[in-house]
Design a protein around this motif. Structure first.
Motif, mmCIF file in Angstrom:
data_model
loop_
_atom_site.group_PDB
_atom_site.id
_atom_site.type_symbol
_atom_site.label_atom_id
_atom_site.label_comp_id
_atom_site.label_asym_id
_atom_site.label_seq_id
_atom_site.Cartn_x
_atom_site.Cartn_y
_atom_site.Cartn_z
ATOM 1 N N VAL A 6 1.399 -1.351 -0.278
ATOM 2 C CA VAL A 6 -0.035 0.178 0.026
ATOM 3 C C VAL A 6 0.811 1.053 -0.012
ATOM 4 N N ASP A 7 0.599 2.361 -0.026
ATOM 5 C CA ASP A 7 1.433 3.294 -0.219
ATOM 6 C C ASP A 7 0.332 4.839 0.439
ATOM 7 N N VAL A 8 -0.419 4.075 1.568
ATOM 8 C CA VAL A 8 -0.687 5.029 2.303
ATOM 9 C C VAL A 8 -1.706 4.258 3.290
ATOM 10 N N LEU A 9 -1.076 4.914 5.090
ATOM 11 C CA LEU A 9 -0.933 4.074 5.975
ATOM 12 C C LEU A 9 -1.551 4.818 6.567
ATOM 13 N N LEU A 10 -2.659 4.078 7.120
ATOM 14 C CA LEU A 10 -3.765 4.891 8.660
ATOM 15 C C LEU A 10 -3.327 4.439 9.737
ATOM 16 N N ILE A 11 -2.912 5.099 10.794
ATOM 17 C CA ILE A 11 -2.576 4.350 12.032
ATOM 18 C C ILE A 11 -3.057 5.209 13.140
ATOM 19 N N GLU A 12 -3.681 3.764 13.790
ATOM 20 C CA GLU A 12 -4.471 4.492 15.451
ATOM 21 C C GLU A 12 -2.824 4.632 16.637
ATOM 22 N N GLU A 13 -2.575 5.404 17.107
ATOM 23 C CA GLU A 13 -1.643 4.642 17.851
ATOM 24 C C GLU A 13 -0.899 4.108 17.888
ATOM 25 N N PRO A 14 -0.047 4.554 17.116
ATOM 26 C CA PRO A 14 0.973 3.641 16.417
ATOM 27 C C PRO A 14 2.374 3.146 17.735
#
Lengths: 325, 524
Positions: free
Chosen positions: B432-440
C-alpha cells in the motif's frame, strides 16, 4: 533473551511432550474412529468385512458431502441448519412430476435452487446481521413446510434413472457414491489449501473484526461459503434420492444436526480459525459407522438419538466457553 | 470528624489530611504506572489531579477506590493507614467514586440505584418508603429536582452523575472522586456540576477532580497536583499558578533521541490523499486536509475529540454523510474518488492499523507468517491462487527486527511491540502507499517504539504517506511533519512538526477560543 528468526530456524526437534500434545490436539474423530473399529472388532467383527465397510462408506457419502459445507460455515463463525430443508426440496423437484422437464434439466434446476437458497441465507446473515442459527433454521422449516403442503396434491414418484444408477450401482466393488464423494472432496481440499479464499476463511475464523478492518471482503467470503454449503446440500440430496429410489418428505432430515456433530468431532472449533476438511470427513464416516454398530447391537434409533444429543450438547458447551473468552 | 474551612493550608502544622498517598508505587506488568507518588488531600477542598494521557491519574484514583492495590506505599484516611482491598472496603471508608463510565443500572429507579446492595430493611423486607425518603433527602441537599421514581436509563448523563453523587452522600462518603466528570456534559449541565461541587465543598467533603482541562481546573479547584509518566511532579494552590506554568509542569520533557530524522523530500504540492469536507453527520463539523507523498501527518488533541472518527471515516469503517476522499493512483498519477467502504479503501492502496491489536488488528491464533501473508493477497480475487512469497516475509520480519522463535509461531504469544510490528508489517507486505495508524505505539516499550518510528519514516521516504492519531504529544512532535489539532470533531490548528511546541499544541487542544482551522482556510 532474544533470538532472531534466522538463528533459530530449522532447529526444532519434536520432544515427547510435544508429541503427546500433538496427539491430543488431533481431531477427536481420528481417535474415535480407531476406538470404534477396535470395539467392533471385538463385538461385531462382521461389520469390518470389506463389503459392509464399503456399504457404510456409501451410506456416509451424503453426510460426508454436506459436512464440507457445514465445516466451511463454522469456520467463518456461521452455521447452516437449512440443509435438511434443501434436501427435501431437491427430492420434491426431482420426484413430484410437477415440473415437466427432462432429468438433466431437473438436476440443473436443483443446482440453481441451491444457489438461490445459499444466497438468501447469506444475504440475511451478512446484510441484516441476523443470527445464522435462526435464519437457516427458519429456512429449513419454511422449505419443509412448503414441500409438505405441496405433496398433498402430488404423491412423490420414482427418482430419475441416472440418480438411481449413481446411488445404487458400483464400479468393481466400489460404489459410485464413493467416487462422487471423492470428486467433491478432493477439489475442495485443494481449493481451500491453495486459494486466496481459503486464507480468508482462516482469517475470518481467527478474528472477524480484524478481517473486517484489514479490508478482507468479508461479506463476499461468507456469501460464497453459504452458497457452497447449499450446493453441497443439493449434491447430497441428489445422492440420497438416488439411494432411496423414490421421493420422500422426510429424506435427509437429520443431516443438518449430524453434519454439525461431524464438524465438531472433526476438530473444527468456533473462533480459532482452525480445522481442515479431512477431520470432518473422517467424522462423517465415524458417525455413520457408529449408527450401524448401534443398530447391530440392537440400539439403533434410541442410541442414535443419544449420540446426536450428546455431541450437540458438547458442541454447545464448547461454543459457550469460546464465546466467554 | 475534622472539617476545615475552605482550602486548608497544606503547610499548616497540626491538621491531618483527609487522604494522604504515601510513596505509592504501582506496576502493571512491565509498565511502571505510578512511581513513589505522595499527595495530600484536605477536607473541604477540591483537589485536581492532572497530567497527560497515561500520566497515572486514573491509576492513582483506582487505588483510592479499591479497584487496584498499590505494590508499595500506603493510603491514609484521616491519618489512619488503610488497606482498601476492594471497592466495597473503599465505600465503607467513606470514598465514593463517580467513574467516567457511569455504573447505574438503567432498569432500576433512582432510589433503587442509590441504595443498591444496602437497601434499608423493615424486618426482612425492603423498606421502600424509607428508601424513597432518604433518596429524596439526598437529592434535595444537592438542589436537584430529579424524581426518585424515574428510571435511571431515562436520565441524561448529567442527571445520572447527580444520582451517583447523591448515592455517595447517602452512603455518608467524605471523599469523592470525579473522573473527567464533564466529558459527556453540555454547558448547562456543567453549570449545575459547578454548583454541586461548591455545595459539597461547603459540607466539608474532599473532592479529587481528575481532568486535563485547564478551564475546569482553574474554575473548580483549590489545589492541583501534576503527574507525569507515573511520577509526581508538583502540587500547587491554583491561585498561585497560571496556565502557562501548569502546562509546562504537565509537559516539560526532553525529546531525546527517540525519533528518526525528518526527510526533506516531502512534496507538499502533490497530495497523495485528499480529504475534502467530510462530516460524520449533518451536525458535525466538516473536515478537510490533504496528505502528501513522503509525509507523516499527525492528528492530535485531547482524547475523544473526534480523531478516531476522522481516521476511521477515511479507512471506510465509519460512514460519513458528506464529503469526498480522493487518492492519487500510483499507476496513472490521477486523483480518483474512493468509495468509502473498507474493502474498496484497502483495494485503493490504503492500509488501516487499529488501536486495539487484540480485538481488531491481529489474528492471534494464526502464525506470524499467515498474518503477514494475508497482506500480500490484497490485490487478488478470492478465486485466485494464494501466492505467498515466504522469502519476502522473512526479509520483512528481519528488517522489522521481529523477535520470535520462528515465523510459524502464533502471533498471540508475541510481545506488544512485536505484535505492533506484525500489524504494520502486514500492510508493508501488501504494497500500500498510504497507512492510517491509530496510536502507533500504544502499549509498546521504548525500544520497539524507536523501531516503529523508523519503519514509518522509511515508508514515507519511499514515497508513502502516513496519517496517525496519537495522544502522546512527544510522538506527534518528534515523528510528524505536520500536526493537525482536533477539538470537538473539527480541525482547530495546524503546526509544522519542526516548529510546534507542546505548549502550543496543548493550548490549541484545550482552548475554547481556537478558531476552526477549516473555516479559517475558507476565508483565506
Amino acid at each position: 533473551m532474544s533470538l532472531s528468526l534466522s538463528q533459530k530456524k530449522g532447529l526444532s526437534l519434536p520432544k515427547p511432550r510435544d508429541l503427546a500434545r500433538y496427539i491430543f490436539s488431533l481431531p477427536f474423530a481420528y481417535v474415535g474412529t480407531v476406538l470404534l473399529l477396535l470395539f467392533a472388532y471385538y463385538t461385531r467383527p462382521a461389520l469390518l468385512s470389506p463389503l459392509l465397510l464399503l456399504l457404510i462408506i456409501r451410506q456416509a457419502a451424503p453426510l460426508g458431502i454436506v459436512v464440507l459445507g457445514q465445516s466451511l460455515c463454522m469456520r467463518v463463525l456461521s452455521l447452516d441448519l437449512s440443509i435438511g430443508g434443501v434436501i427435501v426440496a431437491v427430492s420434491y423437484i426431482l420426484t413430484s412430476g410437477v415440473l415437466p422437464f427432462s432429468e438433466p434439466v431437473l438436476v440443473l434446476i436443483c443446482v440453481g435452487f441451491g444457489l438461490m437458497i445459499g444466497s438468501i441465507n447469506a444475504l440475511l446473515i451478512t446484510r441484516l446481521r441476523a443470527s445464522s442459527v435462526i435464519v437457516t433454521l427458519a429456512m429449513a422449516m419454511i422449505l419443509s413446510g412448503i414441500v409438505i403442503s405441496l405433496s398433498q396434491y402430488h404423491a412423490p414418484s420414482d427418482a430419475p434413472e441416472i440418480l438411481r444408477y449413481i446411488g445404487q450401482k458400483r464400479i468393481g466393488v466400489f460404489p459410485i457414491a464413493l467416487f462422487v464423494w471423492l470428486a467433491v472432496l478432493i477439489p475442495s481440499v485443494i481449493f481451500l489449501r491453495i486459494s486466496v479464499f481459503g486464507r480468508y476463511v482462516d482469517a475470518i475464523g481467527a478474528n472477524p473484526n480484524a478481517a473486517w478492518t484489514s479490508g478482507i471482503p468479508y461479506i463476499w467470503v461468507v456469501t460464497i461459503v453459504h452458497i457452497m454449503s447449499s450446493l453441497f446440500a443439493v449434491f447430497s440430496g441428489l445422492l440420497l434420492v438416488g439411494f432411496v429410489g423414490v421421493g420422500s418428505i422426510d429424506i435427509g432430515q437429520d443431516l443438518a444436526l449430524n453434519s454439525l456433530a461431524a464438524v465438531i468431532l472433526g476438530g473444527v472449533t468456533f473462533g480459532s480459525g482452525k480445522g481442515g476438511v479431512i477431520g470432518p470427513t473422517v467424522a462423517a464416516f465415524m458417525l455413520t459407522f457408529s449408527f450401524n454398530l448401534l443398530t447391530s447391537l440392537g440400539l439403533g434409533e434410541p442410541g442414535k438419538l443419544m449420540i446426536q444429543g450428546g455431541i450437540i450438547a458438547v458442541a454447545a458447551i464448547v461454543y459457550a466457553t469460546r464465546q466467554a473468552k | 470528624m475534622l472539617v476545615l474551612e475552605t482550602g486548608a493550608d497544606p503547610s499548616m502544622e497540626g491538621p491531618v489530611p483527609a487522604v494522604e498517598f504515601v510513596e505509592i508505587t504501582k506496576r502493571f506488568g512491565s509498565t511502571m504506572a505510578l512511581d513513589t507518588v505522595s499527595i495530600k488531600g484536605w477536607a473541604g477542598s477540591v483537589h485536581a489531579i492532572t497530567g497527560e494521557n497515561g500520566a497515572g491519574k486514573s491509576t492513582l484514583m483506582n487505588l483510592l477506590a479499591g479497584v487496584h492495590q498499590p505494590d508499595a506505599g500506603c493510603i491514609s484516611i484521616n491519618g489512619t493507614p488503610l488497606k482498601l482491598e476492594n471497592p466495597k472496603a473503599a465505600r465503607i471508608a467513606g470514598i465514593s467514586t463517580i467513574f467516567q463510565e457511569l455504573t447505574l443500572l438503567p432498569n432500576l429507579t433512582v432510589a433503587e440505584n442509590m441504595f443498591l446492595g444496602r437497601e434499608p430493611l423493615k424486618t426482612a423486607v425492603v423498606d421502600r418508603v424509607k428508601m424513597r425518603e432518604l433518596a429524596e433527602e439526598a437529592l434535595a441537599r444537592l438542589g436537584s429536582q430529579i424524581s426518585v421514581d424515574a428510571f435511571c436509563g431515562d436520565l441524561s448523563v448529567g442527571e445520572q452523575q447527580m444520582v451517583e453523587i447523591a448515592k455517595g452522600i447517602t452512603a455518608d462518603a467524605q471523599i469523592f472522586i470525579l473522573d473527567e466528570p464533564t466529558a459527556a456534559l453540555n454547558t448547562p449541565e456543567v453549570e449545575k456540576l459547578a454548583e454541586l461541587i461548591s455545595r459539597m465543598k461547603s459540607e466539608g467533603k474532599l473532592i479529587f477532580y481528575i481532568s486535563h482541562r485547564l478551564d475546569e481546573i482553574f474554575r473548580f479547584c483549590d489545589e492541583v497536583s501534576v503527574l507525569k509518566d507515573g511520577k509526581y511532579v508538583a502540587t500547587s494552590r491554583v491561585s498561585e499558578i497560571d496556565r502557562d506554568q501548569l502546562v509546562s509542569l504537565m509537559v516539560g520533557r526532553e525529546l531525546g533521541e527517540l525519533f528518526p530524522v525528518r526527510s526533506t523530500s516531502r512534496d507538499q504540492a502533490k497530495a497523495l490523499l485528499n480529504i475534502s469536507a467530510i462530516a460524520i453527520s449533518d451536525n458535525t463539523p466538516e473536515v478537510s486536509f490533504s496528505l502528501s507523498r513522503g509525509e507523516i501527518l499527525g492528528l492530535g488533541g485531547l482524547e475523544g475529540q473526534g480523531q478516531r472518527s476522522i481516521i476511521r471515516s477515511i479507512a471506510g469503517i465509519e460512514a460519513f454523510s458528506k464529503g469526498e476522499i480522493r487518492k492519487t493512483s500510483r499507476e496513472t498519477d490521477i486523483a480518483v474518488p474512493i468509495t468509502p467502504t473498507i474493502v474498496e479503501v484497502a483495494k485503493a492502496g490504503i492500509g488501516f492499523v487499529p488501536e486495539d491489536r487484540k480485538t481488531e488488528g491481529l489474528y492471534l491464533t494464526l502464525s506470524i507468517a499467515k498474518n503477514m501473508a494475508l497482506g500480500m493477497l490484497r490485490e487478488l480475487s478470492v478465486w485466485r491462487r494464494a501466492r505467498v512469497r515466504s522469502d519476502h516475509i522473512e526479509t520483512l520480519l528481519h528488517k522489522m527486527r521481529v523477535v520470535a522463535a520462528s515465523a510459524n509461531q502464533e502471533v498471540g504469544a508475541l510481545s506488544g511491540g512485536n505484535q505492533q510490528k506484525i500489524m504494520i508489517g502486514r500492510w508493508l507486505a501488501s504494497n500500500v502507499d498510504v497507512l492510517l495508524i491509530e496510536e502507533p505505539t500504544r502499549g509498546v516499550d521504548v525500544g520497539a517504539k524507536v523501531e516503529i518510528y523508523n519503519l514509518l519514516r522509511e515508508f514515507a521516504d519511499a514515497g508513502g504517506a502516513v496519517l496517525i492519531t496519537s495522544s502522546e504529544l512527544t510522538e506527534l512532535l518528534g515523528l510528524c511533519d505536520r500536526i493537525l489539532v482536533v477539538r470537538g470533531g473539527a480541525l482547530v490548528a495546524e503546526f509544522e512538526g519542526t516548529e510546534a511546541t507542546e505548549e502550543e499544541i496543548l493550548h490549541a487542544a484545550l482552548s475554547s477560543t481556537a478558531e476552526n482551522y477549516n473555516k479559517k482556510e475558507e476565508v483565506a
